[in-house]
Design a protein around this motif. Structure first.
Motif, PDB file in Angstrom:
ATOM      1  N   ALA A 119      31.897  42.025 -37.266  1.00 55.55           N
ATOM      2  CA  ALA A 119      31.872  40.779 -38.035  1.00 55.55           C
ATOM      3  C   ALA A 119      32.675  40.903 -39.316  1.00 55.55           C
ATOM      4  N   GLN A 120      32.695  42.088 -39.900  1.00 55.80           N
ATOM      5  CA  GLN A 120      33.383  42.309 -41.169  1.00 55.80           C
ATOM      6  C   GLN A 120      34.863  42.634 -40.981  1.00 55.80           C
ATOM      7  N   HIS A 121      35.276  42.834 -39.745  1.00 58.73           N
ATOM      8  CA  HIS A 121      36.646  43.288 -39.508  1.00 58.73           C
ATOM      9  C   HIS A 121      37.666  42.174 -39.745  1.00 58.73           C
ATOM     10  N   ARG A 122      38.803  42.579 -40.248  1.00 57.04           N
ATOM     11  CA  ARG A 122      39.914  41.673 -40.525  1.00 57.04           C
ATOM     12  C   ARG A 122      40.810  41.608 -39.289  1.00 57.04           C
ATOM     13  N   GLY A 123      40.667  40.532 -38.523  1.00 62.98           N
ATOM     14  CA  GLY A 123      41.465  40.388 -37.313  1.00 62.98           C
ATOM     15  C   GLY A 123      40.612  40.448 -36.061  1.00 62.98           C
ATOM     16  N   ILE A 137      45.091  40.205 -24.031  1.00 68.31           N
ATOM     17  CA  ILE A 137      45.967  41.211 -24.646  1.00 68.31           C
ATOM     18  C   ILE A 137      46.795  40.619 -25.781  1.00 68.31           C
ATOM     19  N   HIS A 138      47.162  39.343 -25.684  1.00 68.91           N
ATOM     20  CA  HIS A 138      47.976  38.762 -26.750  1.00 68.91           C
ATOM     21  C   HIS A 138      47.138  38.428 -27.982  1.00 68.91           C
ATOM     22  N   ALA A 139      45.883  38.077 -27.795  1.00 68.91           N
ATOM     23  CA  ALA A 139      45.000  37.905 -28.954  1.00 68.91           C
ATOM     24  C   ALA A 139      44.843  39.229 -29.683  1.00 68.91           C
ATOM     25  N   LEU A 140      44.734  40.318 -28.920  1.00 68.56           N
ATOM     26  CA  LEU A 140      44.575  41.648 -29.506  1.00 68.56           C
ATOM     27  C   LEU A 140      45.823  42.070 -30.265  1.00 68.56           C
ATOM     28  N   ARG A 141      46.987  41.909 -29.662  1.00 67.24           N
ATOM     29  CA  ARG A 141      48.217  42.378 -30.325  1.00 67.24           C
ATOM     30  C   ARG A 141      48.544  41.531 -31.547  1.00 67.24           C
ATOM     31  N   ARG A 142      48.169  40.243 -31.521  1.00 66.26           N
ATOM     32  CA  ARG A 142      48.432  39.382 -32.670  1.00 66.26           C
ATOM     33  C   ARG A 142      47.461  39.636 -33.811  1.00 66.26           C
ATOM     34  N   ASN A 143      46.298  40.188 -33.474  1.00 63.64           N
ATOM     35  CA  ASN A 143      45.251  40.435 -34.473  1.00 63.64           C
ATOM     36  C   ASN A 143      44.734  39.131 -35.078  1.00 63.64           C
ATOM     37  N   VAL A 144      44.446  38.173 -34.198  1.00 69.08           N
ATOM     38  CA  VAL A 144      43.836  36.915 -34.623  1.00 69.08           C
ATOM     39  C   VAL A 144      42.423  37.206 -35.117  1.00 69.08           C
ATOM     40  N   ASN A 145      41.938  36.438 -36.076  1.00 67.62           N
ATOM     41  CA  ASN A 145      40.625  36.695 -36.657  1.00 67.62           C
ATOM     42  C   ASN A 145      39.515  36.216 -35.715  1.00 67.62           C
ATOM     43  N   LEU A 146      39.315  36.973 -34.630  1.00 69.67           N
ATOM     44  CA  LEU A 146      38.314  36.673 -33.606  1.00 69.67           C
ATOM     45  C   LEU A 146      37.429  37.888 -33.380  1.00 69.67           C
ATOM     46  N   LYS A 147      36.206  37.647 -32.947  1.00 65.32           N
ATOM     47  CA  LYS A 147      35.301  38.712 -32.540  1.00 65.32           C
ATOM     48  C   LYS A 147      35.000  38.486 -31.058  1.00 65.32           C
ATOM     49  N   ASP A 150      43.100  48.766 -40.520  1.00 67.72           N
ATOM     50  CA  ASP A 150      43.364  47.568 -41.303  1.00 67.72           C
ATOM     51  C   ASP A 150      44.812  47.124 -41.120  1.00 67.72           C
ATOM     52  N   ARG A 151      44.982  45.868 -40.724  1.00 66.53           N
ATOM     53  CA  ARG A 151      46.303  45.279 -40.579  1.00 66.53           C
ATOM     54  C   ARG A 151      46.176  43.794 -40.862  1.00 66.53           C
ATOM     55  N   PRO A 152      47.160  43.158 -41.501  1.00 66.29           N
ATOM     56  CA  PRO A 152      47.049  41.721 -41.760  1.00 66.29           C
ATOM     57  C   PRO A 152      46.768  40.941 -40.475  1.00 66.29           C
ATOM     58  N   SER A 153      45.906  39.961 -40.577  1.00 66.90           N
ATOM     59  CA  SER A 153      45.587  39.151 -39.408  1.00 66.90           C
ATOM     60  C   SER A 153      46.665  38.098 -39.181  1.00 66.90           C
ATOM     61  N   TYR A 154      46.754  37.657 -37.948  1.00 67.14           N
ATOM     62  CA  TYR A 154      47.712  36.600 -37.590  1.00 67.14           C
ATOM     63  C   TYR A 154      47.470  35.350 -38.432  1.00 67.14           C
ATOM     64  N   ASP A 155      46.197  35.036 -38.666  1.00 72.72           N
ATOM     65  CA  ASP A 155      45.834  33.849 -39.444  1.00 72.72           C
ATOM     66  C   ASP A 155      46.419  33.908 -40.850  1.00 72.72           C
ATOM     67  N   GLU A 156      46.286  35.076 -41.486  1.00 72.50           N
ATOM     68  CA  GLU A 156      46.809  35.257 -42.844  1.00 72.50           C
ATOM     69  C   GLU A 156      48.326  35.108 -42.878  1.00 72.50           C
TER      70      GLU A 156
END
Length: 362
Positions: A214-218, A133-143, A325-331
């Motif tokens: 694969a193309q998704h941001r986050g 759930i925390h990976a999801l809420r942070r929007n880390v660039n993971l698939k 679309d939302r900025p990823s945690y990585d960005e």
């Protein structure tokens, strides 16, 4: 820094959405399915749905044109977690439930990688629920590929967090008392920016969802209904039975009216309460039929769709429920580090460790 709070990296795909795949090095050599196969013997039970998913992923990845050394598959523990052994990319077979945490560290420190998590319903939603759930809420660039067979397969058939109430297993001989998780409802509730569902035996649909993920941001979470023919055979049989599947499977397409059924006679209509109800196309006006909007920033419609098949598979949506679309945690992290470096300099770790009050112990 760009005006949306990111570091401005990434490119825009054909749908006008930002993608971070442009940061991953491309290969100049044409790739095929064989390039992504290893010399390891694939060891799952004969007839396991994992074989179909593996073949779909191996045949889809060449389309991305990415260097194999810049792709990483991270798994936890479970039958699905053998995946990295069979992918001719980099990979990590980690510990139970912690694949999202390990993948988060990799994705945030290496923006030049395409990072995939392979997990199961037990691995992801039991001991790993907090990390998921925390990976999801942070929007880390993971698939994240979540194989859901509604059972613990590797440990020989105990009930899992997605098993239905009353499920009789070795660990619940009188029937499970637990109300199951709905993985998509959970992901949408955690503000996941890409949430989808597909089926192991529907290769065309599976690969279409993987392309979008694969193309998704986050963070992209893809729930894959996967059959465990040893410990929970035919768990999703209604969705695979040619005599009934078209009447109960609701295929979601962004921007399209939600019409389904073997003869396209059924549709979904949003009720005043916000839930969906199944109606006959002939009985309603065109304006009453719901139009799927995966890009709606309000998650309520996607959540309502995720509840449609509860508690049984009478009407089951598949496809992309949410894709916003939302900025990823990585960005955001990269931008923050760049700002700190610009204002305070690169810093010196050794100097930092020896700074301030120090003591000498004799």
């Amino acid at each position: 820094m760009s005006d949306n709070g990111t570091n401005g990296n990434g490119a825009v795909n054909g749908n006008g959405k930002k993608t971070l795949l442009s940061l991953v090095p491309k290969t100049d050599v044409k790739q095929t399915l064989k390039d992504f196969k290893t010399d390891q013997e694939v060891r799952w039970c004969p007839g396991c749905g994992d074989y179909a998913i593996l073949a779909a992923v191996q045949s889809f990845l060449p389309e991305l044109g990415l260097r194999r050394e810049n792709i990483a598959f991270i798994s936890g523990i479970g039958c699905s977690s053998r995946f990295p052994y069979y992918m001719n990319t980099y990979g990590f077979h980690s510990i139970h439930g912690r694949a999202p945490a390990i993948a988060t560290g990799l994705a945030t420190s290496r923006p030049d990688l395409s990072v995939w998590v392979v997990t199961g319903d037990g691995d992801a939603l039991s001991i790993g629920g907090n990390h998921l759930i925390h990976a999801l809420r942070r929007n880390v660039n993971l698939k994240i590929l979540l194989f859901n067979n509604r059972i613990y397969g590797l440990t020989k058939g105990q009930y899992s967090p997605t098993s239905e109430i009353g499920k009789i297993t070795k660990s619940t001989p009188m029937g499970s008392l637990d109300a199951p998780f709905n993985p998509l409802s959970l992901a949408i509730g955690a503000e996941g920016t890409f949430v989808a569902r597909t089926i192991d035996s529907d290769r065309k649909h599976l690969q279409s969802v993987l392309r979008a993920a694969a193309q998704h941001r986050g963070t992209a979470l893809v729930e894959i209904y996967q059959n465990c023919n040893i410990f929970n055979d035919n768990a999703f049989e209604p969705l695979k039975d040619a005599s009934v599947r078209d009447d109960i499977t609701v295929r979601l397409e962004h921007g399209e009216p939600i019409i389904f059924g073997a003869d396209r006679s059924k549709a979904l209509r949003r009720s005043p309460s916000g839930s969906f109800e199944v109606v006959q196309v002939a009985d309603v006006s065109t304006d009453e039929i719901a139009v799927h909007d995966a890009h709606n920033p309000d998650p309520s419609m996607a959540f309502a769709l995720s509840r449609l098949d509860q508690p049984a598979f009478e009407h089951t949506p598949i496809g992309i429920f949410r894709d916003v679309d939302r900025p990823s945690y990585d960005e955001l992290m990269a931008a923050q580090l760049a700002e700190a470096t610009e204002t305070q300099g690169k810093g010196d770790l050794a100097a930092l460790l020896s700074s301030g009050d120090t003591w000498q112990i004799d």
